[in-house]
Design a protein around this motif. Structure first.
Motif, PDB file in Angstrom:
ATOM      1  N   ALA A  47      26.012  23.745  19.211  1.00 15.35           N
ATOM      2  CA  ALA A  47      26.116  22.384  19.733  1.00 15.35           C
ATOM      3  C   ALA A  47      25.575  21.475  18.638  1.00 15.35           C
ATOM      4  N   VAL A  48      26.448  20.756  17.972  1.00 21.82           N
ATOM      5  CA  VAL A  48      26.040  19.903  16.856  1.00 21.82           C
ATOM      6  C   VAL A  48      25.314  18.691  17.430  1.00 21.82           C
ATOM      7  N   SER A  49      24.054  18.556  17.043  1.00 18.75           N
ATOM      8  CA  SER A  49      23.196  17.490  17.557  1.00 18.75           C
ATOM      9  C   SER A  49      22.202  17.103  16.474  1.00 18.75           C
ATOM     10  N   ARG A  50      21.445  16.049  16.723  1.00 15.00           N
ATOM     11  CA  ARG A  50      20.385  15.673  15.785  1.00 15.00           C
ATOM     12  C   ARG A  50      19.378  16.802  15.619  1.00 15.00           C
ATOM     13  N   GLN A  51      19.094  17.513  16.710  1.00 17.02           N
ATOM     14  CA  GLN A  51      18.143  18.617  16.635  1.00 17.02           C
ATOM     15  C   GLN A  51      18.651  19.719  15.710  1.00 17.02           C
ATOM     16  N   PHE A  52      19.941  20.028  15.798  1.00 22.90           N
ATOM     17  CA  PHE A  52      20.510  21.038  14.920  1.00 22.90           C
ATOM     18  C   PHE A  52      20.456  20.578  13.464  1.00 22.90           C
ATOM     19  N   LEU A  53      20.860  19.334  13.211  1.00 23.08           N
ATOM     20  CA  LEU A  53      20.825  18.806  11.847  1.00 23.08           C
ATOM     21  C   LEU A  53      19.399  18.799  11.313  1.00 23.08           C
ATOM     22  N   ALA A  54      18.432  18.423  12.145  1.00 19.01           N
ATOM     23  CA  ALA A  54      17.030  18.417  11.730  1.00 19.01           C
ATOM     24  C   ALA A  54      16.549  19.831  11.404  1.00 19.01           C
ATOM     25  N   TRP A  55      17.010  20.811  12.148  1.00 22.27           N
ATOM     26  CA  TRP A  55      16.641  22.204  11.875  1.00 22.27           C
ATOM     27  C   TRP A  55      17.141  22.613  10.501  1.00 22.27           C
ATOM     28  N   ILE A  56      18.397  22.284  10.204  1.00 20.76           N
ATOM     29  CA  ILE A  56      18.956  22.611   8.891  1.00 20.76           C
ATOM     30  C   ILE A  56      18.158  21.905   7.794  1.00 20.76           C
ATOM     31  N   ILE A  57      17.885  20.615   7.969  1.00 23.52           N
ATOM     32  CA  ILE A  57      17.103  19.864   6.990  1.00 23.52           C
ATOM     33  C   ILE A  57      15.730  20.506   6.803  1.00 23.52           C
ATOM     34  N   GLY A  58      15.110  20.891   7.901  1.00 20.22           N
ATOM     35  CA  GLY A  58      13.770  21.468   7.870  1.00 20.22           C
ATOM     36  C   GLY A  58      13.682  22.789   7.129  1.00 20.22           C
ATOM     37  N   LEU A  59      14.780  23.488   7.003  1.00 14.90           N
ATOM     38  CA  LEU A  59      14.770  24.752   6.270  1.00 14.90           C
ATOM     39  C   LEU A  59      14.641  24.525   4.767  1.00 14.90           C
ATOM     40  N   GLY A  60      14.971  23.326   4.309  1.00 18.83           N
ATOM     41  CA  GLY A  60      14.770  22.967   2.914  1.00 18.83           C
ATOM     42  C   GLY A  60      15.789  23.583   1.978  1.00 18.83           C
ATOM     43  N   GLU A  61      15.372  23.721   0.722  1.00 21.30           N
ATOM     44  CA  GLU A  61      16.258  24.281  -0.295  1.00 21.30           C
ATOM     45  C   GLU A  61      16.610  25.711   0.078  1.00 21.30           C
ATOM     46  N   GLY A  62      17.798  26.099  -0.277  1.00 21.36           N
ATOM     47  CA  GLY A  62      18.240  27.454   0.011  1.00 21.36           C
ATOM     48  C   GLY A  62      19.176  27.556   1.185  1.00 21.36           C
TER      49      GLY A  62
END
Length: 90
Positions: A47-62
């Motif tokens: 489910a594409v959401s801000r929470q999902f995008l934030a999770w991806i961002i939070g993983l950082g480089e890699g």
């Protein structure tokens, strides 16, 4: 990431091999393809959401959200929003 609101879509995530455990823990029902000896690709329906995008961002480089283009555009819009919200002006 079906627990958050948002349109269900298949997304492509490219990851360094060091993120294999993270992806398995978070996205148990995924399709995994080895890209090369250092990176792999995950195709998963979320489910594409801000929470999902934030999770991806939070993983950082890699970890890179690689597709589809419409979801990458959503990521870019979210990054622009964050820059405007948190940019420090002197």
């Amino acid at each position: 990431f079906g627990m958050y609101g948002g349109k269900e879509e298949w997304v492509r995530i490219e990851c360094d091999n060091s993120f294999a455990g993270v992806m398995i823990d978070a996205l148990a029902k995924m399709i995994h393809d080895q890209k090369d000896d250092k990176r792999f690709v995950v195709n998963v329906e979320v489910a594409v959401s801000r929470q999902f995008l934030a999770w991806i961002i939070g993983l950082g480089e890699g970890v890179t959200l690689a597709g589809p283009d419409s979801v990458v555009e959503m990521m870019n819009a979210e990054i622009d929003r964050l820059i405007k919200q948190y940019k420090y002006d002197n």
